[in-house]
Design an enzyme around this catalytic site. Structure first.
Site, PDB file in Angstrom:
ATOM      1  CG  HIS A  32      -3.141  -6.623   7.545  1.00 21.99           C
ATOM      2  ND1 HIS A  32      -1.782  -6.045   6.573  1.00 21.99           N
ATOM      3  CD2 HIS A  32      -3.466  -5.852   8.430  1.00 21.99           C
ATOM      4  CE1 HIS A  32      -2.100  -4.762   6.233  1.00 21.99           C
ATOM      5  NE2 HIS A  32      -2.884  -4.562   7.237  1.00 21.99           N
ATOM      6  CD1 TRP A  49       1.197   7.597   9.389  1.00 20.72           C
ATOM      7  CD2 TRP A  49       0.426   5.750   8.897  1.00 20.72           C
ATOM      8  NE1 TRP A  49       2.035   7.145   8.498  1.00 20.72           N
ATOM      9  CE2 TRP A  49       0.913   5.915   7.991  1.00 20.72           C
ATOM     10  CE3 TRP A  49      -1.386   5.044   9.539  1.00 20.72           C
ATOM     11  CZ2 TRP A  49       1.568   4.919   6.659  1.00 20.72           C
ATOM     12  CZ3 TRP A  49      -0.927   4.241   7.734  1.00 20.72           C
ATOM     13  CH2 TRP A  49      -0.581   4.445   7.432  1.00 20.72           C
ATOM     14  CD  GLU A  75      -8.367  -6.453   9.859  1.00 20.38           C
ATOM     15  OE1 GLU A  75      -6.974  -6.323   9.015  1.00 20.38           O
ATOM     16  OE2 GLU A  75      -8.597  -5.468   9.459  1.00 20.38           O
ATOM     17  CD  GLU A 116      -1.530  -3.683  10.196  1.00 19.87           C
ATOM     18  OE1 GLU A 116      -2.225  -4.101  10.904  1.00 19.87           O
ATOM     19  OE2 GLU A 116      -1.900  -2.210  10.249  1.00 19.87           O
ATOM     20  CG  HIS A 134      -2.665   2.130  12.445  1.00 20.23           C
ATOM     21  ND1 HIS A 134      -1.303   2.751  12.298  1.00 20.23           N
ATOM     22  CD2 HIS A 134      -3.009   2.033  12.278  1.00 20.23           C
ATOM     23  CE1 HIS A 134      -1.856   2.078  10.827  1.00 20.23           C
ATOM     24  NE2 HIS A 134      -2.840   1.167  11.090  1.00 20.23           N
ATOM     25  CG  ASN A 166      -1.654   0.897   1.393  1.00 24.91           C
ATOM     26  OD1 ASN A 166      -2.856   1.711  -0.050  1.00 24.91           O
ATOM     27  ND2 ASN A 166      -2.667   0.857   2.124  1.00 24.91           N
ATOM     28  CG  ASP A 210      -4.920  -0.787  14.530  1.00 24.40           C
ATOM     29  OD1 ASP A 210      -4.495  -0.812  15.316  1.00 24.40           O
ATOM     30  OD2 ASP A 210      -4.696  -1.157  13.514  1.00 24.40           O
ATOM     31  CG  HIS A 224     -11.990  -2.022  10.261  1.00 17.65           C
ATOM     32  ND1 HIS A 224     -10.541  -1.079  10.078  1.00 17.65           N
ATOM     33  CD2 HIS A 224     -11.170  -3.302  10.252  1.00 17.65           C
ATOM     34  CE1 HIS A 224      -9.782  -1.899   9.901  1.00 17.65           C
ATOM     35  NE2 HIS A 224     -10.296  -3.483  10.301  1.00 17.65           N
ATOM     36  CG  ASP A 254      -4.146  -2.247   2.317  1.00 18.97           C
ATOM     37  OD1 ASP A 254      -4.741  -1.632   3.158  1.00 18.97           O
ATOM     38  OD2 ASP A 254      -2.418  -2.909   3.304  1.00 18.97           O
ATOM     39  CD  GLU A 305      -4.484  -5.002  14.299  1.00 23.22           C
ATOM     40  OE1 GLU A 305      -5.412  -5.325  14.916  1.00 23.22           O
ATOM     41  OE2 GLU A 305      -3.674  -4.181  13.395  1.00 23.22           O
ATOM     42  NE  ARG A 352      -9.913  -2.033  13.053  1.00 24.18           N
ATOM     43  CZ  ARG A 352      -8.510  -0.509  12.770  1.00 24.18           C
ATOM     44  NH1 ARG A 352      -7.468  -1.197  12.369  1.00 24.18           N
ATOM     45  NH2 ARG A 352      -8.776   0.024  12.344  1.00 24.18           N
ATOM     46  CE1 TYR A 364      -5.059   4.677   7.760  1.00 28.95           C
ATOM     47  CE2 TYR A 364      -4.417   3.368   9.895  1.00 28.95           C
ATOM     48  CZ  TYR A 364      -4.036   3.471   8.458  1.00 28.95           C
ATOM     49  OH  TYR A 364      -4.567   2.375   7.101  1.00 28.95           O
ATOM     50  NE  ARG A 385      -3.690  -7.719  13.212  1.00 27.90           N
ATOM     51  CZ  ARG A 385      -4.249  -7.671  12.185  1.00 27.90           C
ATOM     52  NH1 ARG A 385      -5.289  -8.301  11.587  1.00 27.90           N
ATOM     53  NH2 ARG A 385      -4.629  -6.038  11.201  1.00 27.90           N
TER      54      ARG A 385
HETATM   55  C1  CS2 Z   1      -5.212  -1.339   9.673  1.00 27.55           C
HETATM   56  C2  CS2 Z   1      -4.312  -1.968   8.370  1.00 27.55           C
HETATM   57  O1  CS2 Z   1      -5.851  -3.404   9.288  1.00 27.55           O
HETATM   58  C3  CS2 Z   1      -5.586  -2.901   9.544  1.00 27.55           C
HETATM   59  O2  CS2 Z   1      -5.300  -3.107  10.959  1.00 27.55           O
HETATM   60  O3  CS2 Z   1      -3.612  -1.299  10.734  1.00 27.55           O
HETATM   61  O4  CS2 Z   1      -5.374  -0.374   7.884  1.00 27.55           O
HETATM   62  C4  CS2 Z   1      -3.233  -1.022   8.102  1.00 27.55           C
HETATM   63  O5  CS2 Z   1      -3.256   0.753   8.378  1.00 27.55           O
HETATM   64  C5  CS2 Z   1      -3.404  -0.942   6.100  1.00 27.55           C
HETATM   65  O6  CS2 Z   1      -3.181  -1.975   5.862  1.00 27.55           O
HETATM   66  C6  CS2 Z   1      -1.843   0.205   5.855  1.00 27.55           C
HETATM   67  O7  CS2 Z   1      -1.909   0.242   4.217  1.00 27.55           O
HETATM   68 MG    MG Z   2      -3.949  -2.888  12.051  1.00 25.09          MG
END
Ligand code: CS2
Ligand code: MG
Length: 440
Positions: A350, A440, A377, A300, A250, A74, A248, A159, A354, A274, A184, A196, A321
């Site tokens: 994951h 982020w 996921e 991930e 992040h 991504n 998450d 999500h 993307d 997460e 989530r 984000y 992940r």
């Molecule tokens: C996220 C994703 O799915 C997740 O847990 O953290 O949205 C991640 O940020 C994206 O795949 C980044 O490309």
């Molecule tokens: Mg994530």
């Protein structure tokens, strides 16, 4: 269609042509890929953007079998596309497609510059395409080839997001109504704008935006820590004890902040928390673990077993992940999962939008096989993406199944893919209120 749109460069040759012949001679010198009867005769990279960018690898054999791999990274899609085109596709020609392990080792050890997101996504794409071919040659789904399914369907989560708690509760209700048993939950934070992980204006969640530079968001960890435990407690009170809830963070917190959050969230009984802290510093997880029994998930952005090793060995996490495209395909993910089982760590691949449907199909075969499965996921792709990638997998009542098509069960409609040329996109960045760049 631009020349970037599809099949940017076909590196290949018909059986018997000079190019295929010389590549075969190269393999013979290496003494490696001569045992089977089939040979790789073409390897092509395809870039398509049916709502977002995807990179796919197509491998064709002399017997006419076609295998597809996902090579999407991504926001850095073309880096992997070029890596494949220039450095990998030419050396695949003439190799025996059945020798997946040898090809994996050839691409991993052979490069000298091991690991890294770009290299491992490229290896992952080759690996998925070769498992797809092996399945088609055998008339079996990938789950059969790797040992057979231990479960027919797998638990998945999606999500639900809301700018405030009321909107989040509505989103959770709507998600449950779609049948999900695991959700989530991400919430906006009072005083902060868009952040984000929280969809804007009820739109579908897609982190990569158009424009010359990335969107800049403002982040304030103290505001987040003040808000999130209460908001998630409201969600738990709203849904009752049974629904699995995930969250998450992040990578945004320091180890101390992460420990405080995980401890504060214990009454919510999360399925997992997460990426509480950036995992480059894996020792940070020791501090978090000492202070909480909230289950922790990470990985991930990991690429190899080496990224997971200490966390698993020291039993600092509960879920790993990594998924097939990020971590070198089914071949390498199996090793990670087996190693994780030693520490009773479960998988949680994951599966954001993307990652292409090719990754989803292959991950679901892996998920039905892997003994220490945790959860998968799943974020629905757009209808345009689903049309470009016809697939055998399906979702029902919070569970997914890979289907029983030979290979990984995901195809690509190349004519349709060509209608969606590469569309440059940027992931956002975050700054603290004083302007400091942040995670982020
Ligand atoms: C996220 C994703 O799915 C997740 O847990 O953290 O949205 C991640 O940020 C994206 O795949 C980044 O490309
Ligand atoms: Mg994530």
């Amino acid at each position: 269609m631009t020349d970037r749109a599809v099949t940017d460069r076909a590196v290949g040759a018909r059986p018997g042509s000079d190019r295929a012949g010389s590549a075969r001679a190269g393999s013979a010198r290496a003494g490696s890929a001569r045992a089977g009867s089939d040979r790789i005769v073409a390897a092509e990279v395809l870039v398509t953007s049916p709502g977002r960018n995807f990179v796919a690898l197509k491998i064709v054999t002399a017997d006419g079998l076609v295998g597809w791999g996902d090579a999407t990274l991504n926001g850095r899609e073309l880096a992997v596309a070029e890596y494949l085109r220039e450095h990998v596709c030419p050396i695949l020609l003439g190799r025996d497609p059945a020798r997946i392990e040898d090809t994996w080792q050839y691409l991993y050890r052979g490069v000298y510059w091991r690991r890294g997101a770009v290299t491992m996504a490229a290896i992952g794409a080759v690996d998925l395409a070769l498992w797809d071919i092996k399945g088609k040659a055998a008339g079996m789904p990938v789950s059969q080839l790797i040992g057979g399914a231990v479960r027919d369907r797998v638990l998945c989560y999606t999500h639900a997001t809301g700018a405030d708690t009321a909107a989040l509760l509505d989103a959770v209700d709507a998600t449950r109504a779609r049948g999900f048993q695991a959700i989530r939950v991400q919430t906006g934070v009072p005083g902060l704008g868009a952040i984000y992980g929280v969809a804007r204006d009820g739109a579908g969640y897609e982190p990569a935006g158009r424009g010359v530079g990335p969107v800049e968001e403002t982040w304030d960890t103290d505001a987040y820590l003040r808000h999130v435990p209460g908001a998630l407690a409201e969600v738990r009170a709203h849904v009752g004890p049974e629904l699995a809830l995930l969250h998450d963070a992040h990578h945004r917190l320091t180890p101390n902040q992460a420990a405080r959050l995980a401890k504060a969230l214990e009454p919510v009984e999360l399925f997992w928390l997460e990426d509480v802290t950036p995992a480059e510093n894996q020792e940070a997880f020791r501090l978090v673990r000492q202070h909480t029994v909230t289950p922790l998930a990470v990985g991930e952005i990991f690429n190899t077993i080496w990224d997971c090793k200490d966390l698993i060995q020291e039993q600092l996490i509960d879920f790993i992940r990594t998924t097939v495209v990020g971590a070198g395909g089914v071949t390498h993910l199996r090793r990670i999962a087996d190693f994780a089982a030693v520490g009773q760590v479960r998988t949680g691949c994951h599966g954001a939008t993307d990652l292409s449907p090719v990754t989803m199909g292959a991950a679901l075969h892996f998920d039905t096989w892997v003994p220490n499965f945790g959860i998968q996921e799943y974020m629905r792709h757009t209808p345009e993406t689903d049309a470009v990638f016809p697939h055998a997998y399906s979702f029902s009542q919070g569970l997914m199944q890979p289907g029983d098509a030979p290979g990984h069960g995901v195809d690509i409609d190349e004519t349709l893919a060509a209608k969606y040329p590469y569309d440059p996109r940027q992931l956002p960045v975050a700054r603290l209120e004083d302007g400091t760049m942040w995670n982020w």
